[in-house]
Motif scaffolding. Structure first.
Motif, PDB file in Angstrom:
ATOM      1  N   ALA A  83       0.833  -1.207   0.000  1.00  0.00           N
ATOM      2  CA  ALA A  83       0.000   0.000   0.000  1.00  0.00           C
ATOM      3  C   ALA A  83       0.863   1.251   0.000  1.00  0.00           C
ATOM      4  CB  ALA A  83      -0.916  -0.015   1.221  1.00  0.00           C
ATOM      5  N   ARG A  84       2.004   1.183   0.694  1.00  0.00           N
ATOM      6  CA  ARG A  84       2.893   2.345   0.761  1.00  0.00           C
ATOM      7  C   ARG A  84       3.457   2.674  -0.618  1.00  0.00           C
ATOM      8  NH1 ARG A  84       7.132   1.096   4.885  1.00  0.00           N
ATOM      9  NH2 ARG A  84       5.395   1.425   6.321  1.00  0.00           N
ATOM     10  N   GLU A  85       3.737   1.652  -1.401  1.00  0.00           N
ATOM     11  CA  GLU A  85       4.277   1.891  -2.735  1.00  0.00           C
ATOM     12  C   GLU A  85       3.262   2.614  -3.622  1.00  0.00           C
ATOM     13  OE1 GLU A  85       5.765  -1.624  -4.532  1.00  0.00           O
ATOM     14  OE2 GLU A  85       7.337  -1.960  -3.020  1.00  0.00           O
ATOM     15  N   LYS A  86       1.974   2.371  -3.387  1.00  0.00           N
ATOM     16  CA  LYS A  86       0.940   3.018  -4.180  1.00  0.00           C
ATOM     17  C   LYS A  86       0.796   4.491  -3.832  1.00  0.00           C
ATOM     18  CE  LYS A  86      -1.778  -1.237  -4.674  1.00  0.00           C
ATOM     19  NZ  LYS A  86      -3.082  -1.889  -4.403  1.00  0.00           N
ATOM     20  N   LEU A  87       1.329   4.896  -2.666  1.00  0.00           N
ATOM     21  CA  LEU A  87       1.217   6.286  -2.248  1.00  0.00           C
ATOM     22  C   LEU A  87       2.250   7.181  -2.927  1.00  0.00           C
ATOM     23  CD1 LEU A  87       0.732   5.822   1.604  1.00  0.00           C
ATOM     24  CD2 LEU A  87      -1.033   6.219  -0.116  1.00  0.00           C
ATOM     25  N   VAL A  88       3.243   6.582  -3.555  1.00  0.00           N
ATOM     26  CA  VAL A  88       4.367   7.343  -4.080  1.00  0.00           C
ATOM     27  C   VAL A  88       4.128   7.743  -5.536  1.00  0.00           C
ATOM     28  CG1 VAL A  88       6.825   7.245  -4.624  1.00  0.00           C
ATOM     29  CG2 VAL A  88       5.980   6.219  -2.522  1.00  0.00           C
ATOM     30  N   ILE A  89       4.349   9.029  -5.817  1.00  0.00           N
ATOM     31  CA  ILE A  89       4.345   9.488  -7.207  1.00  0.00           C
ATOM     32  C   ILE A  89       5.697   9.123  -7.812  1.00  0.00           C
ATOM     33  CG2 ILE A  89       4.142  11.472  -8.743  1.00  0.00           C
ATOM     34  CD1 ILE A  89       2.546  12.882  -6.606  1.00  0.00           C
ATOM     35  N   PRO A  90       5.730   8.347  -8.884  1.00  0.00           N
ATOM     36  CA  PRO A  90       7.008   7.927  -9.472  1.00  0.00           C
ATOM     37  C   PRO A  90       7.861   9.123  -9.892  1.00  0.00           C
ATOM     38  CG  PRO A  90       5.192   6.649 -10.377  1.00  0.00           C
ATOM     39  CD  PRO A  90       4.577   7.767  -9.588  1.00  0.00           C
ATOM     40  N   ASP A  91       9.168   8.921  -9.900  1.00  0.00           N
ATOM     41  CA  ASP A  91      10.101  10.008 -10.217  1.00  0.00           C
ATOM     42  C   ASP A  91       9.823  10.622 -11.584  1.00  0.00           C
ATOM     43  OD1 ASP A  91      11.254   9.493  -7.814  1.00  0.00           O
ATOM     44  OD2 ASP A  91      13.046   8.504  -8.610  1.00  0.00           O
ATOM     45  N   GLU A  92       9.542   9.790 -12.571  1.00  0.00           N
ATOM     46  CA  GLU A  92       9.341  10.330 -13.909  1.00  0.00           C
ATOM     47  C   GLU A  92       8.091  11.219 -13.970  1.00  0.00           C
ATOM     48  OE1 GLU A  92       7.664   6.103 -13.799  1.00  0.00           O
ATOM     49  OE2 GLU A  92       9.472   7.168 -13.122  1.00  0.00           O
ATOM     50  N   GLN A  93       7.092  10.897 -13.166  1.00  0.00           N
ATOM     51  CA  GLN A  93       5.888  11.729 -13.153  1.00  0.00           C
ATOM     52  C   GLN A  93       6.115  13.012 -12.361  1.00  0.00           C
ATOM     53  OE1 GLN A  93       2.663   9.215 -11.883  1.00  0.00           O
ATOM     54  NE2 GLN A  93       2.590   8.107 -13.827  1.00  0.00           N
ATOM     55  N   LEU A  94       6.956  12.950 -11.349  1.00  0.00           N
ATOM     56  CA  LEU A  94       7.333  14.183 -10.650  1.00  0.00           C
ATOM     57  C   LEU A  94       8.078  15.119 -11.592  1.00  0.00           C
ATOM     58  CD1 LEU A  94       8.541  12.879  -7.156  1.00  0.00           C
ATOM     59  CD2 LEU A  94       6.507  14.247  -7.626  1.00  0.00           C
ATOM     60  N   ARG A  95       8.954  14.557 -12.399  1.00  0.00           N
ATOM     61  CA  ARG A  95       9.677  15.375 -13.379  1.00  0.00           C
ATOM     62  C   ARG A  95       8.704  16.029 -14.361  1.00  0.00           C
ATOM     63  NH1 ARG A  95      13.865  11.377 -12.895  1.00  0.00           N
ATOM     64  NH2 ARG A  95      12.852  10.065 -14.444  1.00  0.00           N
ATOM     65  N   THR A  96       7.688  15.271 -14.769  1.00  0.00           N
ATOM     66  CA  THR A  96       6.692  15.825 -15.682  1.00  0.00           C
ATOM     67  C   THR A  96       5.948  16.986 -15.033  1.00  0.00           C
ATOM     68  OG1 THR A  96       6.368  13.695 -16.807  1.00  0.00           O
ATOM     69  CG2 THR A  96       4.593  15.310 -16.984  1.00  0.00           C
ATOM     70  N   LEU A  97       5.576  16.833 -13.783  1.00  0.00           N
ATOM     71  CA  LEU A  97       4.867  17.901 -13.068  1.00  0.00           C
ATOM     72  C   LEU A  97       5.730  19.156 -12.972  1.00  0.00           C
ATOM     73  CD1 LEU A  97       3.216  15.773 -10.242  1.00  0.00           C
ATOM     74  CD2 LEU A  97       1.996  17.029 -12.023  1.00  0.00           C
ATOM     75  N   PHE A  98       7.011  18.980 -12.678  1.00  0.00           N
ATOM     76  CA  PHE A  98       7.906  20.138 -12.585  1.00  0.00           C
ATOM     77  C   PHE A  98       8.073  20.826 -13.933  1.00  0.00           C
ATOM     78  CE2 PHE A  98       9.165  18.683  -8.418  1.00  0.00           C
ATOM     79  CZ  PHE A  98       9.501  19.863  -7.767  1.00  0.00           C
ATOM     80  N   GLU A  99       8.108  20.034 -15.004  1.00  0.00           N
ATOM     81  CA  GLU A  99       8.281  20.622 -16.332  1.00  0.00           C
ATOM     82  C   GLU A  99       7.063  21.455 -16.735  1.00  0.00           C
ATOM     83  OE1 GLU A  99       9.018  17.262 -18.775  1.00  0.00           O
ATOM     84  OE2 GLU A  99      11.053  16.940 -18.013  1.00  0.00           O
ATOM     85  N   TYR A 100       5.876  21.010 -16.366  1.00  0.00           N
ATOM     86  CA  TYR A 100       4.654  21.708 -16.739  1.00  0.00           C
ATOM     87  C   TYR A 100       4.310  22.837 -15.764  1.00  0.00           C
ATOM     88  CZ  TYR A 100       3.072  18.537 -20.452  1.00  0.00           C
ATOM     89  OH  TYR A 100       2.943  17.835 -21.624  1.00  0.00           O
ATOM     90  N   ALA A 101       4.904  22.813 -14.558  1.00  0.00           N
ATOM     91  CA  ALA A 101       4.486  23.729 -13.500  1.00  0.00           C
ATOM     92  C   ALA A 101       4.933  25.163 -13.760  1.00  0.00           C
ATOM     93  CB  ALA A 101       5.037  23.260 -12.157  1.00  0.00           C
ATOM     94  N   GLN A 102       4.038  26.098 -13.489  1.00  0.00           N
ATOM     95  CA  GLN A 102       4.385  27.507 -13.452  1.00  0.00           C
ATOM     96  C   GLN A 102       5.044  27.801 -12.094  1.00  0.00           C
ATOM     97  OE1 GLN A 102       0.728  29.540 -14.293  1.00  0.00           O
ATOM     98  NE2 GLN A 102       0.613  28.764 -16.402  1.00  0.00           N
ATOM     99  N   PRO A 103       5.667  28.974 -11.922  1.00  0.00           N
ATOM    100  CA  PRO A 103       6.451  29.228 -10.706  1.00  0.00           C
ATOM    101  C   PRO A 103       5.719  28.948  -9.394  1.00  0.00           C
ATOM    102  CG  PRO A 103       6.911  30.919 -12.320  1.00  0.00           C
ATOM    103  CD  PRO A 103       5.823  30.077 -12.902  1.00  0.00           C
ATOM    104  N   LEU A 104       4.495  29.428  -9.227  1.00  0.00           N
ATOM    105  CA  LEU A 104       3.776  29.194  -7.979  1.00  0.00           C
ATOM    106  C   LEU A 104       3.462  27.719  -7.801  1.00  0.00           C
ATOM    107  CD1 LEU A 104       2.409  30.219  -5.438  1.00  0.00           C
ATOM    108  CD2 LEU A 104       0.348  30.678  -6.785  1.00  0.00           C
ATOM    109  N   GLU A 105       3.085  27.057  -8.873  1.00  0.00           N
ATOM    110  CA  GLU A 105       2.805  25.625  -8.799  1.00  0.00           C
ATOM    111  C   GLU A 105       4.061  24.851  -8.422  1.00  0.00           C
ATOM    112  OE1 GLU A 105      -0.560  25.837 -12.373  1.00  0.00           O
ATOM    113  OE2 GLU A 105       1.511  25.238 -12.779  1.00  0.00           O
TER     114      GLU A 105
END
Length: 234
Positions: free
Chosen positions: A76-98
């Motif tokens: 269950a703990r593994e399901k709570l984690v956002i994978p690294d590649e998806q975190l990278r995607t979020l950072f790439e799309y994020a505006q400064p405040l996000e």
């Protein structure tokens, strides 16, 4: 002893629809509350009840997790984690405040409420640390900041110098809107106006527009990712 025994055996919980047993930590808290009740009852003269002999000898330690429960918890703990590649995607799309919200969720395990209640007095940016109080529990907190997180907070503070905070609001709140209102606050009806989650889901929608299969993570998934990563490291 029978009443304590209910919690020692870690009963099935209503929250899980009677599918999972109470965790040892929760059972321990219930045992503590039950003990507090009996201590109160012993001191309430109008009930004429006193602690029986050998009351303190009653076993109160809940049963440990079974091997199967340990495995299920790990999965269950593994399901709570956002994978690294998806975190990278979020950072790439994020505006400064996000991006700053992302950093606070990962660096400090902040939920929307902690971000919304962050005060300027908590910030010790010369030492790259946030020393504050968790308003829900009253516990003091301390978070060492990554360079990126500190830079993001400095950027935010510099940009809000010309924003006038409403006289009815706390001028010490860090995250405010362009109209000077807290980004996260309680309403007169007892609800919560959660601008943090609104900003977060705008980012998610932007990603999903290009990548429809991208999961619609809630903002709290960041703090769970942070906590799980810390457990893995330490």
């Amino acid at each position: 002893d029978e009443m304590f025994g209910v919690f020692r055996r870690r009963p099935l919980t209503l929250r899980s629809k009677l599918q999972k047993r109470m965790t040892p930590a929760t059972a321990k808290n219930c045992v503590k509350e039950l003990g507090n009740f009996f201590n109160w009852l012993d001191g309430a003269e109008r009930y004429g009840w006193t602690l029986p002999r050998r009351f303190q000898a009653i076993k109160r330690t809940p049963e440990d997790l079974t091997p199967a429960e340990v495995y299920d918890r790990r999965m269950a703990r593994e399901k709570l984690v956002i994978p690294d590649e998806q975190l990278r995607t979020l950072f790439e799309y994020a505006q400064p405040l996000e991006r700053l919200l992302l950093l606070l969720g990962l660096n400090c395990a902040f939920a929307a409420s902690e971000i919304g209640q962050l005060r300027k007095g908590f910030l010790k940016l010369d030492r790259s640390v946030i020393e504050g109080v968790r308003f829900k529990s009253g516990n003091e907190t301390k978070h060492w900041l990554w360079d990126q997180t500190r830079a993001g907070i400095e950027w935010l503070l510099a940009g809000r110098r010309h924003v006038r905070v409403s006289k009815s609001e706390d001028p010490d709140i860090v995250f405010i809107t362009e109209r000077g209102k807290p980004i996260w606050h309680g309403t007169k009806t007892g609800q919560v106006s959660d601008g943090v989650s609104n900003i977060w889901y705008r980012l998610i929608r932007r990603v999903r527009k290009d990548q429809p299969e991208f999961p619609s993570y809630s903002f709290n998934k960041l703090r769970k990712t942070s906590a799980t990563r810390i457990l893995e490291i330490a």
